[in-house]
Design an enzyme around this catalytic site. Structure first.
Site, PDB file in Angstrom:
ATOM      1  N   LYS A 196       0.653   2.579   3.686  1.00  0.00           N
ATOM      2  CA  LYS A 196      -0.882   2.592   3.316  1.00  0.00           C
ATOM      3  C   LYS A 196      -1.391   2.975   4.734  1.00  0.00           C
ATOM      4  O   LYS A 196      -1.804   2.214   5.604  1.00  0.00           O
ATOM      5  CB  LYS A 196      -1.065   1.378   2.907  1.00  0.00           C
ATOM      6  N   LYS A 249       0.450   5.669  -0.429  1.00  0.00           N
ATOM      7  CA  LYS A 249      -1.212   5.785  -0.688  1.00  0.00           C
ATOM      8  C   LYS A 249      -1.947   6.170   0.512  1.00  0.00           C
ATOM      9  O   LYS A 249      -1.753   5.945   1.752  1.00  0.00           O
ATOM     10  CB  LYS A 249      -1.816   4.636  -1.476  1.00  0.00           C
TER      11      LYS A 249
HETATM   12  C1  PBG Z   1      -6.695  -3.741  -0.728  1.00  0.00           C
HETATM   13  C2  PBG Z   1      -6.733  -2.854  -1.270  1.00  0.00           C
HETATM   14  C3  PBG Z   1      -7.465  -1.385  -0.807  1.00  0.00           C
HETATM   15  C4  PBG Z   1      -7.083  -0.411  -1.823  1.00  0.00           C
HETATM   16  C5  PBG Z   1      -6.145  -0.974  -2.712  1.00  0.00           C
HETATM   17  N1  PBG Z   1      -5.785  -2.416  -2.275  1.00  0.00           N
HETATM   18  C6  PBG Z   1      -8.549  -1.078  -0.075  1.00  0.00           C
HETATM   19  C7  PBG Z   1      -8.385  -1.174   1.399  1.00  0.00           C
HETATM   20  O1  PBG Z   1      -7.432  -1.300   2.031  1.00  0.00           O
HETATM   21  O2  PBG Z   1      -9.424  -1.017   1.937  1.00  0.00           O
HETATM   22  C8  PBG Z   1      -7.442   0.823  -2.170  1.00  0.00           C
HETATM   23  C9  PBG Z   1      -7.657   1.519  -3.535  1.00  0.00           C
HETATM   24  C10 PBG Z   1      -8.546   2.494  -3.670  1.00  0.00           C
HETATM   25  O3  PBG Z   1      -9.167   3.040  -2.789  1.00  0.00           O
HETATM   26  O4  PBG Z   1      -8.607   2.918  -4.838  1.00  0.00           O
HETATM   27  N2  PBG Z   1      -6.538  -4.047   0.764  1.00  0.00           N
END
Ligand code: PBG
Length: 323
Positions: A196, A249
């Site tokens: 991530k 992602k």
């Molecule tokens: C929670 C989370 C996020 C996303 C998924 N789980 C946001 C972040 O890390 O700021 C992003 C999903 C999206 O942008 O559609 N941590």
């Protein structure tokens, strides 16, 4: 063999050829629909930065799920927005919190749906970070794990089919795995957000989930998007710690990393077409600059071609009607 003996266009001549030789086919069952569920509202409320997406009250979220199910979507990823936020994200692991409530309701109404829950504190903390800060603002890793474990167990208890931790703390998969096992949820799989990146493509999500950090940013826990070898280490650690599904992602900026995950591991690979990817397509389409349907299908098919078995996408219900 070269031109004129070799002619690639022979197999693209007309629709029959193109259909016969298409290598990648996107299926409805590859799609997962992320849904936002907010506590303390009675009507769905629109998310400005994500046209077409809503925050749903628990009482009405079955409208959104029902419509997606009718379109052929069978998997859902749930995000909660609580009424009360505090330093420790207490409502994240409340057994009667917004997600446990939604899960047990959806479980009964849609017994065939696969219900995945996002496990992360950022929407539940008043500071908006995915972990608990110390006095100097540093996000503490090991302290945070305790709360994530409680959150995962609360979701499993409510009937979640898959737990999806997205916080990027070290050691969370091992910790959550053992917490689930000890509480009798040894058969509940974990889908880890393994790679991530600290991405600017999450901007619209932070409006949707009201989860923007109030100080600093997420770069001390989310990965640098420039790093591929580090991505491999993250995938490998999560796999070794017991993750059943590995996720990468954001999806389109990380197609190379999805491919790397696919080649290096035999478990299912997931990818998340995140909010910014969604909103860019929506905005360009609304201006008439791109054709919405064909761009959606091109991006989703490319993500699958890169190696994703499962794709989280806000386009899921729409795309399912075309498949
Ligand atoms: C929670 C989370 C996020 C996303 C998924 N789980 C946001 C972040 O890390 O700021 C992003 C999903 C999206 O942008 O559609 N941590």
């Amino acid at each position: 063999m070269f031109f004129p003996i070799k002619r690639q266009r022979r197999l693209r001549k007309d629709e029959r050829f193109r259909t016969t030789f298409r290598e990648t086919q996107l299926l409805r069952r590859n799609l997962v629909y992320p849904i936002f569920i907010e506590e303390g509202i009675s009507e769905p409320s629109a998310i400005n930065a994500m046209p077409g997406q809503m925050r749903w009250p628990v009482e009405k979220v079955s409208e959104a799920v029902g419509e997606a199910v009718n379109n052929g979507v069978s998997s859902f990823l749930l995000f909660g927005i609580p009424e009360n936020k505090d330093k420790f994200g207490t409502s994240a692991y409340d057994p009667d919190g917004v997600i446990p409530q939604a899960v047990s309701m959806l479980r009964h109404r849609f017994p065939k749906a696969l219900i995945i829950t996002d496990v992360c504190l950022c929407a539940y903390t008043d500071h908006g970070h995915c972990g608990i800060p110390d006095a100097s603002g540093k996000i503490q890793n090991d302290e945070t794990l305790t709360y994530l474990c409680q959150m995962a167990v609360a979701h499993a208890k409510a009937g979640a089919d898959i737990i999806a931790p997205s916080d990027m703390m070290d050691g969370r998969i091992a910790a959550i795995r053992s917490a689930l096992d000890i509480d009798g949820y040894g058969d509940v799989p974990i889908m880890s957000y393994s790679v991530k990146s600290a991405s600017s493509f999450y901007g619209p999500f932070r409006e949707a989930a009201d989860s923007a950090p109030k100080f600093g940013d997420r770069r001390s826990y989310q990965m640098d998007f420039a790093n591929a070898r580090e991505a491999f280490i993250e995938l490998n650690l999560d796999y070794e710690e017991g993750a059943d599904i590995l996720m990468v992602k954001p999806a389109l900026p990380s197609l190379d990393l999805i491919r790397m995950a696919r080649d290096a591991f035999q478990c299912p690979i997931a990818a998340y077409q995140v909010s910014g990817e969604y909103s860019m397509i929506k905005a360009a389409a609304a201006n008439g600059w791109i054709d919405e349907k064909s761009v959606i299908l091109e991006t989703l098919t490319s993500i699958k071609r890169a190696g994703a078995d499962l794709i989280m996408s806000y386009f899921a219900p729409q795309a399912a009607t075309w498949l």
